[in-house]
Design an enzyme around this catalytic site. Sequence first.
Site, PDB file in Angstrom:
ATOM      1  N   ASP A  93       2.048   0.105  -4.465  1.00 41.92           N
ATOM      2  CA  ASP A  93       0.809   0.363  -3.726  1.00 41.92           C
ATOM      3  C   ASP A  93      -0.024  -0.906  -3.718  1.00 41.92           C
ATOM      4  O   ASP A  93       0.526  -2.009  -3.770  1.00 41.92           O
ATOM      5  CB  ASP A  93       0.063   1.542  -4.382  1.00 41.92           C
ATOM      6  CG  ASP A  93      -0.682   2.397  -3.369  1.00 41.92           C
ATOM      7  OD1 ASP A  93      -1.589   1.856  -2.717  1.00 41.92           O
ATOM      8  OD2 ASP A  93      -0.361   3.589  -3.219  1.00 41.92           O
TER       9      ASP A  93
ATOM     10  N   HIS B 183      -6.991   1.851  -2.661  1.00 48.46           N
ATOM     11  CA  HIS B 183      -5.953   2.856  -2.396  1.00 48.46           C
ATOM     12  C   HIS B 183      -5.034   3.057  -3.592  1.00 48.46           C
ATOM     13  O   HIS B 183      -4.744   4.192  -3.988  1.00 48.46           O
ATOM     14  CB  HIS B 183      -5.152   2.409  -1.168  1.00 48.46           C
ATOM     15  CG  HIS B 183      -4.158   3.399  -0.662  1.00 48.46           C
ATOM     16  ND1 HIS B 183      -2.864   3.461  -1.125  1.00 48.46           N
ATOM     17  CD2 HIS B 183      -4.264   4.366   0.280  1.00 48.46           C
ATOM     18  CE1 HIS B 183      -2.213   4.417  -0.482  1.00 48.46           C
ATOM     19  NE2 HIS B 183      -3.035   4.980   0.375  1.00 48.46           N
TER      20      HIS B 183
ATOM     21  N   SER C 169      -1.129  10.024   1.804  1.00 45.46           N
ATOM     22  CA  SER C 169      -1.179   9.121   0.647  1.00 45.46           C
ATOM     23  C   SER C 169      -1.666   9.839  -0.596  1.00 45.46           C
ATOM     24  O   SER C 169      -1.268   9.515  -1.708  1.00 45.46           O
ATOM     25  CB  SER C 169      -2.117   7.942   0.928  1.00 45.46           C
ATOM     26  OG  SER C 169      -1.503   6.959   1.696  1.00 45.46           O
TER      27      SER C 169
END
Length: 857
Positions: A192, A267, A631
Site C-alpha cells: 500500500d 491510505h 480499499s
Amino acid sequence: MGSFDLKHLMLLFWFVLVVPHCLCEEDDSDDSSSAVYIVSLRNSPASHYYGELREMSSNGFQVKSGGGGGGASSGRIQFHKPRYGNATKTNKRYGSYVAQVHDSLLKKVLKGEKYLKVYSYHYLIDGFAVLVTQQQAEKLARSSEVSNVVLDFSVRTATTHTPQFLGLPQGAWSQEGGFEGAGEGVVIGFVDTGIDPTHPSFADNKSEHAYPVPAHFNGICEVTRDFPSGSCNRKLVGARHFAASAITRGIFNSTQDYASPFDGDGHGTHTAAVAAGNHGIPVIVAGHHFGNASGMAPRSHIAVYKALYKSFGGFAADVVAAIDQAAQDGVDIISLSITPNRRPPGVATFFNPIDMALLSAVKAGIFVVQAAGNTGPSPTSVSSFSPWIFTVGAASHDRIYSNSMFLGNNVTIPGVGLAPGTSVGKLYTLVHAHHALNNDTADPDDMYVNQCQDASKFSKDLVRGNLLMCSYSIRFVLGLSTIKQTLGMAKNLSAAGVVFYIDPFVIGYQINPVPMKMPGIIIASTNDSKILMQYYNSSLEVDAVSKKVNKFGAVASICGGLKANYSNAAPKVMYYSARGPDPEDTLPHEADILKPNLLAPGNLIWAAWSSLGTDSVEFQGENFAIMSGTSMAAPHVAGLAALVRQKFPNFSPTAVASALSTTASQHDKNGGPIMAQRSYASADLNLSPATPFDMGSGFLNATGALNPGLIFYSSYDDYMAFLCGINGSVPVVLNYTGQNCWSYNSTVYGADLNLPSITISKLNQSRVVQRTVQNVAGNETYSVGWSAPYGVSVSVSPTHFTIAGGEKQVLSVLMNATANSSVASFGRIGLFGDQGHVLSIPLSVIVKISSNNNTVS
C-alpha cells in the site's frame, strides 16, 4: 459551469468514482524511449521448492478427535521441505546468486548497451525489472533463457463500529481469548502507501500481555530520517518501500512521497488499522469524539511494503517486488487494496505479473486478499480476476451519520456532515454566496465565488450571524476547493453556519461525512438541492431596477450530525463496488469463476490516518479519517482471515477462502435479502436483491468462518491445470511459470475447479460438475438442498451423506437447460449438517441453450 470543470468531470468519471485516491499515468513509449519491462526467465522461482503444498488426503490431513460440531478441531495440511538447501527464505546468498545470473544475462544480451536493472526477483518469480528501449526489450524476448517480457503498467489504490456489526466481541474474538488475543502470531503484509508508525493504533504497549514477534517472520525495518530507528516494534514487525520503477521515470518526489515506509498519503495507514489496528483507540476528529477504534484482528502483526505513492500511484514492477519480499519475509496474509488501471492484455486477464506472483505466493501458503475495485455498478467491472486471489466487494454497515436542515416552509432536507447543529429552536437567515459579495472587490461574474474560498470577496455585514450557502462543485471533488477553506472563511466572517448545496455536475461521487467545527451540512442530493434553491429564491425580495436583494426571507436551522444513527437496512452492496461476471480476457469473455468472492464493510469506515496524510484534504492533520471504497473492505477480510489462520494454523489459503465463503450470509440484519445499489444517482432509490455477481458468496460472517464444518480445497496444480486449459495458453504458462502444460495429464476448466461456488458462463444443454468437500470438524450427517437458476433444472447427488472427521465427499451437480436465455440467472446449493453446520454454494449460469434447440454456441 465552465469547460475546466466539465473536463475534470470526465476524468472523475473514469478515475475517481468513490474516494479521491491516487491517480496514475498510463504508459506510452516509442521505439527510442526507455521504459521499464518485467522480464521472466524459464527457471522456476525459489518458492516452488519451498512450502509446496501436498494434495490433501487422509494421510496428509489430520483432524483432532472431538464430539459435537467439532468447532475446536484443527486440520493439518502437511508441507514439503525444501528440495534444495539454497532455496530457503532465510538464505540471502541464493538471492544474491540469482541477481548475478540476471546481471550476466543482461550483459550477454545487451552487450555494451545502456540499461538499468531495477529489481531482481527470485522468490515468487525468477526474473527482473529493467529500464530499456523497446528494441532492447525485443532482444531480451528473443533470448533462449527468457520466457516473458511485459511492459510495466500502473496501478492505483482501490472502524469504530464494524467489529460490533460483525459480532466479533461475542463471537470470533471470544473464541480467541478476547480482543487481547485475536490474531496473535499471524503476520499481515500490506502492499500500500506505507504507514505512520507513530500512530497509537500500531503501538505494542497497549496491553500487559506479552507480545512476541512470530518466529516464522524474517522481515526488517528500514531506517530513514522520516522513519527513524524504533519505528518498528512487536506490533509493526517490518517495513520497507519500493519505488525503483517510479524513480527511473523521473516522477518520484522524495520530499512529497517519502523515500521510506512512511505514509505521506494516509491510505496505507487506514487499511492497516482496519485489519489489525489496536483495540480501544479513541477516535477524535475536529475536536469531536466518535467512539473507539479497533482492527478486525487487533492482536495480529503488521508488515508494510510501500509500493504506492500519493503523487503518482504505483507501478507493477514495484508492486511485484513488494509482494516478492513479503513472501520471503514470511507473512501469512497479503492485503492488496490496489487494482490495475486497465485490464491486462493478452490471452487471459490471469496472465499478468501481479497475479502470477500472487499464484506463487498462494503456492507458498500465503492467503491473498484484494479489493474488487471501485468501478461499479457496471457488469464485468471487477479488477481482481484470478481464482487464487480472494476478491472483496464493498458493503454498507448499519451505522450512518446524517444531519438535516429544517426550512422555514416546514420542509426538512437530509444531508451529511460531521458537524454540530445550530441553536435549538432558532431559525437563521439563509444568504447565498452570490448575494453576499463585497461590492468593492468581488466580481459578480466570477464562476468560483459560489464555492466560498476567499473571505476578501464577501461582506462580513451580510454574512455575520447567518447561514452562508455555498456550491459544492466538481472543484471540491478534485481538491481544488476545500470544505476546510470554506469553514475557515465562514468563521472569519462570523457566519452562524455553512450550507453546501450540490452542483448538478457532481454525478457519481459519494460524499463522505466531513468533520466541521461549526454548524454545517452538505445537501448531497441534486433534487434536495433544487428544493432548497427554490425556497431560497422564492423568499427573496429583489429590487426590480438594481437587481439588489432588499430582503433575505428564507430561514432555516441545522440539526447536527455528530451522533451516529443505526439502521437495520444493512448490509447493502454499494454502487461503486465492482461487479462480476469475472472477465476472462480483454474482449471480455466471461470466466467460469465467481467474482467478487465476498462482501465486507467498505462504506464510511473510521480508521487511523497518517499525521502527514494528504489523500483527503479534509482530514489533514487528523489522526483518524472516515473513508469509503473496496480499499476499506479488503482489509476487513484480511483481519478476519488472520483469526481463521490463528485457529487453524495449517489451513491452506484455499481452505481459509472456503471457510470465509461457505459461511457467508445472504441476508441483511432485518432478515431480508441483501440489496444492491444499481446507479450512481439516488442510489438508495435504485435497489434490487443482490446477485452473486454483486456480492459473491454473500456478506462476511466472522464467527461462522471459525467453524466451517466442511471445506473446499484447490491445489497449485489445480490452478496450473486451469491455466493450461485456456485456449492458446500453453506458451504463456511456460513463460510465466517455467512449467510445461504437457506435464499435466488433463486440463481443468474454470467450472471444474474445486471452488465453493459454481459459475457456468455457457451452459450448452447440460453439464455435470463435481465438488469435493472435506470435513474439518467431527462426524456429521448432511442433507443437500438447492434452488435452481431460472431456465435450468438442477440435481445434486448424493442428497444425504455422513462424513467422518478428515474424510472427503464428492458431490455431483447436474444442470440441464430448460429455456433459452442470454440473461444470467442464479441459484444456490445448501449443505445442512445435523451438528449445526450450514454451507451455502452460489450457482450462476450466464447463457443457457435448451435441449430443444440445435444451436451450438
